[in-house]
Design a protein around this motif. Sequence first.
Motif, PDB file in Angstrom:
ATOM      1  N   LYS A   1       9.302 -11.366   5.189  1.00  0.00           N
ATOM      2  CA  LYS A   1       8.130 -10.515   4.910  1.00  0.00           C
ATOM      3  C   LYS A   1       8.572  -9.102   4.531  1.00  0.00           C
ATOM      4  CE  LYS A   1       4.698 -12.825   7.801  1.00  0.00           C
ATOM      5  NZ  LYS A   1       3.854 -12.721   9.009  1.00  0.00           N
TER       6      LYS A   1
ATOM      7  N   VAL B   1      10.049  -9.072   1.000  1.00  0.00           N
ATOM      8  CA  VAL B   1       9.003  -9.183  -0.032  1.00  0.00           C
ATOM      9  C   VAL B   1       8.257  -7.858  -0.170  1.00  0.00           C
ATOM     10  CG1 VAL B   1       6.788 -10.295  -0.558  1.00  0.00           C
ATOM     11  CG2 VAL B   1       8.742 -11.685   0.144  1.00  0.00           C
ATOM     12  N   GLN B   2       7.942  -7.227   0.952  1.00  0.00           N
ATOM     13  CA  GLN B   2       7.250  -5.942   0.879  1.00  0.00           C
ATOM     14  C   GLN B   2       8.119  -4.889   0.190  1.00  0.00           C
ATOM     15  OE1 GLN B   2       6.286  -5.181   4.979  1.00  0.00           O
ATOM     16  NE2 GLN B   2       4.382  -6.363   4.910  1.00  0.00           N
ATOM     17  N   GLN B   3       9.394  -4.873   0.510  1.00  0.00           N
ATOM     18  CA  GLN B   3      10.305  -3.922  -0.137  1.00  0.00           C
ATOM     19  C   GLN B   3      10.410  -4.196  -1.632  1.00  0.00           C
ATOM     20  OE1 GLN B   3      11.645  -1.234   1.405  1.00  0.00           O
ATOM     21  NE2 GLN B   3      12.233  -0.629  -0.650  1.00  0.00           N
ATOM     22  N   TRP B   4      10.469  -5.468  -2.005  1.00  0.00           N
ATOM     23  CA  TRP B   4      10.540  -5.835  -3.423  1.00  0.00           C
ATOM     24  C   TRP B   4       9.274  -5.375  -4.149  1.00  0.00           C
ATOM     25  CZ3 TRP B   4       7.428  -9.285  -6.193  1.00  0.00           C
ATOM     26  CH2 TRP B   4       7.856  -9.515  -7.510  1.00  0.00           C
ATOM     27  N   GLN B   5       8.128  -5.550  -3.492  1.00  0.00           N
ATOM     28  CA  GLN B   5       6.873  -5.111  -4.107  1.00  0.00           C
ATOM     29  C   GLN B   5       6.877  -3.596  -4.316  1.00  0.00           C
ATOM     30  OE1 GLN B   5       4.004  -6.757  -1.368  1.00  0.00           O
ATOM     31  NE2 GLN B   5       3.679  -8.579  -2.633  1.00  0.00           N
ATOM     32  N   LEU B   6       7.369  -2.870  -3.326  1.00  0.00           N
ATOM     33  CA  LEU B   6       7.437  -1.407  -3.465  1.00  0.00           C
ATOM     34  C   LEU B   6       8.411  -1.005  -4.569  1.00  0.00           C
ATOM     35  CD1 LEU B   6       7.461  -0.226   0.274  1.00  0.00           C
ATOM     36  CD2 LEU B   6       5.603   0.030  -1.386  1.00  0.00           C
ATOM     37  N   ASP B   7       9.567  -1.696  -4.610  1.00  0.00           N
ATOM     38  CA  ASP B   7      10.566  -1.381  -5.625  1.00  0.00           C
ATOM     39  C   ASP B   7      10.087  -1.723  -7.031  1.00  0.00           C
ATOM     40  OD1 ASP B   7      12.222  -0.521  -3.612  1.00  0.00           O
ATOM     41  OD2 ASP B   7      13.489  -2.313  -3.596  1.00  0.00           O
ATOM     42  N   SER B   8       9.293  -2.778  -7.163  1.00  0.00           N
ATOM     43  CA  SER B   8       8.865  -3.207  -8.500  1.00  0.00           C
ATOM     44  C   SER B   8       7.571  -2.521  -8.960  1.00  0.00           C
ATOM     45  CB  SER B   8       8.682  -4.727  -8.530  1.00  0.00           C
ATOM     46  OG  SER B   8       7.628  -5.133  -7.678  1.00  0.00           O
ATOM     47  N   LYS B   9       6.877  -1.815  -8.068  1.00  0.00           N
ATOM     48  CA  LYS B   9       5.616  -1.152  -8.444  1.00  0.00           C
ATOM     49  C   LYS B   9       5.788  -0.154  -9.587  1.00  0.00           C
ATOM     50  CE  LYS B   9       1.577   1.104  -6.434  1.00  0.00           C
ATOM     51  NZ  LYS B   9       0.881   1.028  -7.646  1.00  0.00           N
TER      52      LYS B   9
ATOM     53  N   LYS C   1       6.060  -2.092 -12.721  1.00  0.00           N
ATOM     54  CA  LYS C   1       4.784  -2.728 -13.037  1.00  0.00           C
ATOM     55  C   LYS C   1       3.831  -1.712 -13.672  1.00  0.00           C
ATOM     56  CE  LYS C   1       1.045  -5.163 -10.645  1.00  0.00           C
ATOM     57  NZ  LYS C   1       0.550  -5.607  -9.342  1.00  0.00           N
ATOM     58  N   ASP C   2       3.778  -0.531 -13.085  1.00  0.00           N
ATOM     59  CA  ASP C   2       2.913   0.517 -13.636  1.00  0.00           C
ATOM     60  C   ASP C   2       3.376   0.916 -15.042  1.00  0.00           C
ATOM     61  OD1 ASP C   2       1.482   0.451 -11.284  1.00  0.00           O
ATOM     62  OD2 ASP C   2       2.492   2.210 -10.415  1.00  0.00           O
TER      63      ASP C   2
END
Length: 125
Positions: free
Chosen positions: A80, A83-91, A94-95
């Motif tokens: 978990k 995944v959260q770190q990956w989401q933060l890193d990829s934000k 993505k933007d």
Amino acid sequence: MNKKIFSYGLLFGTAIGAVSALLSAPSSGKELRTQLQESGDEWLNTLKEIKVNVQGLKDSVAKVSKEGKDTILQLTSDIKEIVQQWQLDSKPNKDQLKLEIAEIQQTIAELESEIHKSDKTTVSS
């Protein structure tokens, strides 16, 4: 665990063999009673050993089960977190991609507008 089961089987088989040898051997009643009493003591000792081994096995299974549960909970928590770190890193990426897509859509709209204008000019000429 298979070694323990084999050991129990070996102990049990030895005890059964000893009892059958005692009961089938020709001996006097007094000798037979003495032998039965001795084998009874051996049986009690064997049963006590089996009881201790079974308790040890039970404790081992409980410990392994708890360790497995703890390991799975830790693994789930780690996944978990990753995944959260990956989401933060990829934000930011993505933007940035959203902005670039919006720019491409704007450019396409402008090109379509220019194509329509040039078609109208070509048709009116």
